[in-house]
Design an enzyme around this catalytic site. Structure first.
Site, PDB file in Angstrom:
ATOM      1  N   GLY A 164      -0.591  18.833 -28.486  1.00 28.26           N
ATOM      2  CA  GLY A 164      -1.139  19.901 -27.656  1.00 28.26           C
ATOM      3  C   GLY A 164      -0.147  21.026 -27.416  1.00 28.26           C
ATOM      4  N   ARG A 291      -7.811  10.600 -38.123  1.00 25.74           N
ATOM      5  CA  ARG A 291      -9.138  10.387 -37.521  1.00 25.74           C
ATOM      6  C   ARG A 291     -10.090  11.468 -38.010  1.00 25.74           C
ATOM      7  NH1 ARG A 291      -9.062  14.904 -34.493  1.00 25.74           N
ATOM      8  NH2 ARG A 291      -7.060  15.495 -33.635  1.00 25.74           N
TER       9      ARG A 291
HETATM   10  P1  ADP Z   1       0.991  19.786 -31.554  1.00 23.92           P
HETATM   11  O1  ADP Z   1       0.834  18.396 -32.081  1.00 23.92           O
HETATM   12  O2  ADP Z   1       1.767  19.859 -30.273  1.00 23.92           O
HETATM   13  O3  ADP Z   1      -0.296  20.539 -31.524  1.00 23.92           O
HETATM   14  P2  ADP Z   1       1.797  21.053 -34.096  1.00 23.92           P
HETATM   15  O4  ADP Z   1       2.986  20.671 -34.887  1.00 23.92           O
HETATM   16  O5  ADP Z   1       0.450  20.663 -34.639  1.00 23.92           O
HETATM   17  O6  ADP Z   1       1.981  20.506 -32.592  1.00 23.92           O
HETATM   18  O7  ADP Z   1       1.827  22.594 -33.857  1.00 23.92           O
HETATM   19  C1  ADP Z   1       0.915  23.212 -32.998  1.00 23.92           C
HETATM   20  C2  ADP Z   1       0.856  24.682 -33.284  1.00 23.92           C
HETATM   21  O8  ADP Z   1       2.150  25.286 -33.052  1.00 23.92           O
HETATM   22  C3  ADP Z   1       0.510  25.046 -34.707  1.00 23.92           C
HETATM   23  O9  ADP Z   1      -0.891  25.066 -34.936  1.00 23.92           O
HETATM   24  C4  ADP Z   1       1.125  26.427 -34.801  1.00 23.92           C
HETATM   25  O10 ADP Z   1       0.274  27.342 -34.125  1.00 23.92           O
HETATM   26  C5  ADP Z   1       2.401  26.298 -34.003  1.00 23.92           C
HETATM   27  N1  ADP Z   1       3.545  25.910 -34.847  1.00 23.92           N
HETATM   28  C6  ADP Z   1       3.973  24.650 -35.125  1.00 23.92           C
HETATM   29  N2  ADP Z   1       5.057  24.670 -35.946  1.00 23.92           N
HETATM   30  C7  ADP Z   1       5.316  25.977 -36.197  1.00 23.92           C
HETATM   31  C8  ADP Z   1       6.322  26.680 -36.969  1.00 23.92           C
HETATM   32  N3  ADP Z   1       7.268  26.041 -37.644  1.00 23.92           N
HETATM   33  N4  ADP Z   1       6.268  28.031 -36.974  1.00 23.92           N
HETATM   34  C9  ADP Z   1       5.323  28.702 -36.285  1.00 23.92           C
HETATM   35  N5  ADP Z   1       4.368  28.119 -35.543  1.00 23.92           N
HETATM   36  C10 ADP Z   1       4.357  26.774 -35.491  1.00 23.92           C
END
Ligand code: ADP
Length: 449
Positions: A164, A291
């Site tokens: 999140g 999932r």
């Molecule tokens: P969570 O599990 O907390 O949702 P994610 O790794 O899926 O974390 O990342 C959530 C969001 O954060 C991504 O959809 C993107 O918008 C942003 N994000 C994550 N990693 C990066 C990155 N290396 N550079 C830019 N934005 C990122």
């Protein structure tokens, strides 16, 4: 095939799973909290069991109660939907220890992908492109400084246990680094009880593109193309499209084949989604969800394959009904997530639905558990339905979506439908030109003032 499946969820996804079961001739068991006694999934199920009070921690997340409901009803398998216990490895282990099949991957695979450092390492080992960054946890301030120099600013510090968007901090320059690093650790410790963090290059204007995969658990796997979920607010997806307006078929086949091979090599069973950021023609793995996703119907629309049916088949050991060669992508699909929220402020708006008229017609699907006279309880996620529209191409899809948004009436509560009416009139949306920050910038222009 199973004779009876228990659906450990609520709302539109419980109904979605129930429909797939019915079409397979499988009996269904709904579980519900006291707040959901009148819910549609309860009404349509063959049997139902009340598993506790409104609070999710005492009902939909209550593992002993759900296991007891399986035993009482003789359910042979559990479908967890999304959210709640769907990515809880312990839950998968416990139900299986009770002789009930968990409809999803192995507990081991859930666990690997739930730990972001481990997931990224695994992805890299399997040949999936990842965001340049630290190899594992960044354990000291000195390591953080060294790593950031190596990766190049700006960098992002992320929580290994994250979810999140929590525990994520940006450092634009060396001056911000230690504060970002220490804040990310503290936030992660507070939110997840684990202060392990890792570092990645911050991508500036990426799109969010995810690949739908399916493993048969026997070393075989397929991909079902991608979804573009770049339109997000606070890291929550709002509007999703398949295919992505940013990819051509060559790029689609290339990343799809990489993902399918990785999933096959892992010996993965069931549905999964490999999420990427996409920038300047390159894919960067961010996580894998083990999932079914909220936005799965747009993939169903363009492939005409029922993903829940396939999940059940794989869990039952019957195997997938299709091979990669059978899968063709036809047309374009868009999903709008309709929340019981004020469209301008996003303030929750639970309550009684006094009038309800969903759109219909060719290429239109509304997945929702609500009906006229239904009272939306205040205890759960505000998603009340999904409008999924399919057209022969993106232009037809957008025209149809506009028509559907005009037809959709939900009275008594506020919904986010007016936001989609704004988006459909926007030139960037019409052109498919948006990245993960686009929607936040659009909302800053105060479209409802
Ligand atoms: P969570 O599990 O907390 O949702 P994610 O790794 O899926 O974390 O990342 C959530 C969001 O954060 C991504 O959809 C993107 O918008 C942003 N994000 C994550 N990693 C990066 C990155 N290396 N550079 C830019 N934005 C990122």
């Amino acid at each position: 095939m199973f004779n009876k499946i228990l659906i450990a969820n609520r709302g539109e996804i419980a109904l979605r799973v129930l429909r797939a079961c019915k079409e397979l001739g499988i009996r269904t068991v709904a579980v519900h909290s006291t707040a959901d006694a009148d819910a549609m999934h309860v009404r349509l199920a063959d049997e139902s069991v009340c598993i506790g009070p409104p609070k999710a921690s005492e009902s939909y997340l209550n593992i002993p109660q759900i296991v007891a409901a399986c035993e009482i009803t003789g359910a042979e398998a559990v479908h967890p939907g999304y959210g709640f216990l769907s990515e809880n490895a312990r839950f998968a282990e416990i139900v299986e220890a009770h002789g009930v099949k968990f409809i999803g991957p192995s507990a081991e695979h859930i666990r690997i992908m739930g730990d972001k450092i481990e997931a990224k390492r695994t992805a890299q080992r399997l040949g999936i492109p990842v965001v340049p960054g630290s190899d594992g946890a960044v354990e000291t301030e000195a390591d953080a400084v060294r790593m950031a120099e190596e990766i190049g600013y700006p960098v992002l510090i992320k929580a290994s246990a994250g979810g999140g968007g929590r525990g994520m901090k940006v450092a634009k320059t060396p001056d911000d680094l230690l504060e970002a690093y220490n804040n990310a650790r503290a936030e992660s410790k507070a939110a997840f009880g684990d202060d392990a963090v890792y570092m990645e290059k911050l991508l500036i204007t990426p799109r969010h593109i995810e690949v739908q995969v399916f493993g048969d658990g026997k070393g075989g796997a397929i991909h079902l193309g991608e979804r573009d979920c770049s339109l997000q607010r606070r890291h929550q997806k709002v509007w999703e499209e398949a295919n992505s307006p940013a990819l051509n078929s060559e790029q689609r086949e290339k990343i799809g084949a990489i993902c399918a091979k990785a999933v096959a090599d892992l010996g993965y069973a069931g549905a999964g989604t490999i999420e990427f950021l996409y920038e300047n023609g390159e894919f960067y793995f961010i996580e894998m969800n083990t999932r079914l996703q909220v936005e799965h119907p747009i993939t169903e629309a363009i492939t005409r394959i029922d993903l829940v049916n396939e999940q059940i088949r794989v869990a039952a050991g019957v195997g997938l009904s299709v091979t990669q060669a059978d899968i063709e992508f036809k047309g374009h699909a868009i999903e709008c997530r309709i929340n019981a929220e004020n469209a301008a402020t996003f303030a929750p708006s639970p309550g009684l639905i006094t009038y309800y008229h969903p759109p219909g017609g060719l290429g239109v699907r509304v997945d929702s558990g609500v009906y006229q006279g239904y009272r939306i309880p205040p205890y759960y996620d505000s998603l009340i339905g999904k409008l999924i529209v399919h057209g022969r191409d993106r232009v037809e899809c957008l025209m149809r979506l506009r028509r559907c948004l005009d037809e959709f009436v939900v009275d008594g509560i506020e919904t986010t439908i007016p936001l989609f009416r704004k988006l459909i009139d926007n030139q960037d949306i019409a052109n498919g030109m948006y990245d993960i920050h686009w929607l936040e910038h659009f909302l800053e222009t105060k479209p409802f003032d």
